[in-house]
Design an enzyme around this catalytic site. Structure first.
Site, short mmCIF file in Angstrom:
data_model
loop_
_atom_site.label_atom_id
_atom_site.label_comp_id
_atom_site.label_asym_id
_atom_site.label_seq_id
_atom_site.Cartn_x
_atom_site.Cartn_y
_atom_site.Cartn_z
N SER A 22 0.83 -1.20 0.00
CA SER A 22 0.00 0.00 0.00
C SER A 22 0.87 1.25 0.00
O SER A 22 2.09 1.19 0.22
CB SER A 22 -0.94 0.03 1.21
N ILE A 24 3.09 4.54 -0.28
CA ILE A 24 4.32 4.93 -0.97
C ILE A 24 5.07 3.72 -1.48
O ILE A 24 5.58 3.71 -2.61
CB ILE A 24 5.20 5.78 -0.03
N TYR A 155 7.21 8.05 16.70
CA TYR A 155 7.34 7.96 15.23
C TYR A 155 8.51 8.80 14.74
O TYR A 155 9.35 8.33 13.97
CB TYR A 155 6.03 8.41 14.58
N LYS A 159 12.02 7.40 12.93
CA LYS A 159 12.43 7.81 11.59
C LYS A 159 13.75 8.59 11.62
O LYS A 159 14.55 8.50 10.69
CB LYS A 159 11.33 8.65 10.94
N THR A 190 -1.88 9.07 1.20
CA THR A 190 -1.74 7.63 1.42
C THR A 190 -2.72 7.18 2.49
O THR A 190 -3.24 8.00 3.26
CB THR A 190 -0.32 7.27 1.90
#
Length: 254
Positions: A22, A24, A155, A159, A190
């Protein structure tokens, strides 16, 4: 210009894309196939992964369902993916949790998918000599690694960790001519972004601050093709924002 002369062509290259079921990751896989690559796709959902497989152009592609947040999934890919000219780490998850509410369980869940999975998969592929000389390793980070948006502490940290790891990795693989780079997308249309909006994020206000507006998965996929192709053969340890210009005012006001 023929494919052999086009530095942006992926003809003759094999590329592994994680998170290809799904968003990107799916679009990167499709765009790589359009640029001539043989694509190996992986994701946790076999049905959605097969849907991506049917959208790939050309021949020679493969699909390997696997959960790379588990060691079994990493080992499976390292065994079955074959020799690769490129790896795109697009798999990841995001959940909005205010910093005061984060706990070890939440951190473990986020880091397992966003940090440990791509790093350990890369280690497994290198150990099996699955990445060819002059290959390219590309990590999909996030604008949050730079901007630190509200309620994205875990998050953003997961990253951000990819940036430091990528720069060390690039030094250690340079003797084999293997490059390592990061792309940090901004707000891209997305399912993950839809989930953030449903979780309470004011996406309209955030997107309104983006000079070029909402991005599309194709925008990130085109940047990925550049990093996978010979056009970027002298670029490594690099970190690029694909964010419609949003990160520039963030720098000014920091």
């Amino acid at each position: 210009m023929s494919a052999a002369q086009d530095p942006f062509s992926l003809a003759g290259k094999r590329v592994l894309v994680t998170g290809a079921s799904s968003g990107i990751g799916r679009q990167i896989a499709i765009t790589c196939s359009q640029m001539g690559a043989e694509v190996v796709i992986t994701g946790r959902n076999p049905e959605r992964l097969q849907a991506t497989a049917t959208s790939l152009q050309g021949t020679g592609h493969g699909a390997i369902p696997a959960d790379i947040s588990q060691q079994e999934g990493i080992d499976l890919l390292a065994e079955q993916a074959g020799v690769l000219d490129g790896v795109v780490h697009a798999a990841g998850i995001s959940k909005l949790v205010p910093f005061r509410l984060i706990n070890k369980s939440h951190l473990a869940e986020i880091f397992d998918s966003n940090t440990f999975a791509p790093l350990l998969l890369t280690k497994g592929l290198l150990a099996k000599r699955r990445i060819a000389r002059h290959g390219s390793i590309l990590f999909i980070s996030a604008l949050a690694s730079h901007s630190g948006a509200i309620a994205t502490g875990a998050y953003a940290a997961s990253k951000s960790a990819l940036l430091g790891a990528m720069r060390t990795l690039a030094i250690e693989t340079a003797k084999q001519g293997i490059r390592a780079n990061c792309i940090a997308p901004g707000y891209v249309r997305t399912p993950m972004l839809d989930g953030l909006a449903q979780g309470g994020a004011n996406m309209e206000a955030l997107i309104a601050r983006t000079p070029l507006g909402m991005g599309e998965p194709e925008d990130v996929a085109h940047a990925a093709v550049f990093y996978l192709s010979d056009a970027s053969r002298h670029i490594s340890r690099h970190y690029a924002f694909v964010d419609g210009g949003l990160s520039i005012p963030l720098d000014i006001h920091a």
